[in-house]
Design an enzyme around this catalytic site. Structure first.
Site, short mmCIF file in Angstrom:
data_model
loop_
_atom_site.label_atom_id
_atom_site.label_comp_id
_atom_site.label_asym_id
_atom_site.label_seq_id
_atom_site.Cartn_x
_atom_site.Cartn_y
_atom_site.Cartn_z
N ASP A 100 -22.01 28.18 -24.65
CA ASP A 100 -23.37 28.40 -25.16
C ASP A 100 -23.38 28.18 -26.66
OD1 ASP A 100 -21.77 30.77 -25.47
OD2 ASP A 100 -23.59 31.88 -25.98
N GLU A 167 -21.58 34.03 -25.12
CA GLU A 167 -20.86 34.58 -26.29
C GLU A 167 -21.78 34.82 -27.46
OE1 GLU A 167 -18.38 34.83 -29.90
OE2 GLU A 167 -19.96 33.40 -29.46
N1 LIG Z 1 -17.64 31.54 -33.11
C1 LIG Z 1 -17.75 32.90 -32.82
C2 LIG Z 1 -19.13 33.40 -33.10
O1 LIG Z 1 -19.92 32.70 -33.70
N2 LIG Z 1 -19.42 34.59 -32.64
C3 LIG Z 1 -20.69 35.20 -32.82
C4 LIG Z 1 -20.78 36.28 -31.79
C5 LIG Z 1 -22.09 36.97 -31.77
C6 LIG Z 1 -22.26 38.27 -31.62
N3 LIG Z 1 -23.58 38.48 -31.62
C7 LIG Z 1 -24.18 37.34 -31.74
N4 LIG Z 1 -23.25 36.42 -31.82
C8 LIG Z 1 -20.80 35.76 -34.22
O2 LIG Z 1 -21.95 35.84 -34.72
O3 LIG Z 1 -19.79 36.11 -34.84
ZN LIG Z 2 -18.14 30.56 -31.28
ZN LIG Z 3 -21.04 31.28 -32.84
#
Ligand SMILES: NCC(=O)N[C@@H](Cc1c[nH]cn1)C(=O)O
Ligand SMILES: [Zn+2]
Ligand SMILES: [Zn+2]
Length: 480
Positions: A100, A167
């Protein structure tokens, strides 16, 4: 055991095909945080599943159930569990990634359509949403599989895969699945170590291995009053305005130097130990690097160590947006009836979403009470994930280091990442296995931002890195 030269040659010879495949993946707008793209997240799952199957990976699409997003009940996209190889004499690595992406619109300020991979032949940048986060790295693993499948070569290790489509929106449903499949006889039974390629170098020149991630607590504060939007001429200075209350509340969360104003949150984190600065001192990083990546000279400090500690070992609070507020062109004179302010706190040990929540709720309620407003306040915790720290002296890190030396002829920097990958700690705890983060992209890739890109060289050398890591894993002295 170095990777075979034929593997390295295969990656170089097929670079254009790999880029075309990345373009195919980017063209599927698999935005998990927006209900209108949910079918595309499913489409992306099926696309990836077919690719894995075509290289001999046995897969299972796992239904994660339903969830409610913005008041709508939606089917969660499936997680893809995969496996290839079952040799008891080989190590078994679990590879995680997410298919995603974050939302993206041309109108946000992109120079080209976000879901069309745009190749800049002059500087080698592959621009498109998901190019670096996290479709490029996932496709790096496909490139490695393709070499082995097309050349009838056995992989040096057994591989299990776990790819998810939520994610970017809190990894809903995945923790329970991982815990279930970690049990004896489950899909992840027998996993010796875990590798995740889903973060970035600190700069544009030095590869890194990452041993820490911040956790996250994402909040929505909803202030409502009137039953509908009102004319500001007829109602201005006659009623309590939700937007006024919200903006005051949001201004009380963090100061301009990044200090978190919610009592107890910053204070929860232990001070740096005596020699801790030296860990950050030796990282290849400069104020120019962060300012180049941000596109402006706006670093909070001119001391590189302070900036790095702010990102790696301190919590941070960011204000993200206000839903329901007027944001279009022109000068609409409206009083919005209901507004929702969004912010998140990046967490470091010993903070967790659970131990932060009472502090956040108590503070916001007290600050709202001080306003003497007749509006209504609701504080909603949207999603969360715990921080993670790994043992960087583990053989899994040795293998990743050896692979980095082999491909980049450089010693990697050892970093903690400011971002979050909520499932990382769950893998570490449920499987009792070491996790290494082996990023592909550079610090200026602009993940989550406009004009997200992956450099062609990072995609190609990064694919070599992931494959070489598997060979080094097979050779390193460790379990098995
Ligand atoms: N590449 C990892 C990433 O971008 N993780 C997101 C996870 C997240 C948590 N809530 C919304 N997104 C991040 O923002 O760190
Ligand atoms: Zn990511
Ligand atoms: Zn991300």
């Amino acid at each position: 055991m170095p990777a075979p030269p034929e593997f390295i040659k295969f990656i170089d010879d097929n670079a254009e095909n790999f880029i075309n495949r990345l373009a195919e993946a980017v063209a599927i707008p698999s935005v998990s945080g927006d209900a209108k793209y949910r079918q595309d997240v499913f489409k992306m799952a099926h696309w990836l599943n077919a690719q894995l199957n075509s290289y001999g990976v046995e897969t299972q699409l796992t239904d994660l159930g339903k969830h409610v997003m913005d008041g709508q009940e939606l089917q969660l996209p499936p997680a893809i569990l995969g496996k290839i190889g079952n040799n008891p004499n080989k190590k078994t690595v679990l590879i995680y990634g997410h298919f995603d992406v974050q939302p993206a619109n041309l109108s946000d300020g992109w120079s080209s359509e976000p879901f069309v991979l745009t190749i800049n032949r002059e500087n080698g940048q592959l621009v498109g949403r998901g190019s670096t986060d996290d479709k490029g790295p996932i496709l790096g693993w496909l490139n490695v599989l393709q070499y082995h499948a097309e050349n009838q070569k056995d992989l040096p290790v057994n591989i299990k895969f776990c790819f998810e489509g939520m994610e970017e929106t809190g990894s809903e449903g995945l923790d329970d699945l991982v815990k279930k499949e970690a049990q004896s006889g489950g899909w992840f039974d027998g996993v010796d170590c875990v590798c995740i390629s889903d973060n970035y170098w600190l700069n544009t020149r030095t590869p890194v291995l990452t041993y820490g991630l911040r956790g996250i607590s994402y909040y929505k504060i909803i202030v409502s009053g009137p039953s509908w939007d009102l004319h500001s001429g007829s109602f201005g200075r006659t009623i309590h305005e939700p937007m006024t209350d919200l903006v005051i509340l949001m201004s009380k969360l963090v100061d301009t130097k990044g200090h978190i104003l919610i009592p107890g949150v910053d204070e929860m984190v232990p001070s740096a130990f005596a020699d801790e600065r030296s860990l950050y001192e030796k990282l290849d990083y400069s104020i120019e690097d962060i300012e180049a990546a941000a596109g402006a000279s706006i670093a909070l400090s001119s001391d590189k160590v302070e900036v790095l500690m702010g990102r790696m070992r301190s919590p941070s609070l960011s204000l993200h947006g206000i839903e329901g507020a007027f944001y279009g062109a022109g000068g609409k004179t409206v009083i919005p009836a209901k507004v929702a302010g969004k912010f998140s706190i990046r967490l470091v040990p010993p903070q967790t979403p659970e131990n932060i929540a009472p502090l956040v709720n108590k503070y916001l309620e007290a600050e709202f009470a001080k306003l003497g407003s007749k509006n209504k306040l609701v504080v909603e915790e949207v999603h969360g994930g715990k921080p993670w720290l790994a043992d960087l002296n583990h053989w899994n890190f040795e293998a990743a280091k050896a692979a980095t030396r082999a491909v980049y002829k450089q010693e990697p920097d050892m970093t903690r990442e400011g971002g979050s990958i909520p499932v990382t700690l769950t893998f570490a705890e449920a499987l009792g296995a070491n996790v290494v983060l082996l990023p592909m992209g550079r610090g200026d890739d602009g993940a989550h931002s406009t004009n997200e890109k992956l450099d062609r060289s990072n995609f190609i050398e990064g694919s070599k890195l992931l494959g070489t890591y598997l060979y080094e894993l097979a050779a390193v002295q460790g379990k098995k």
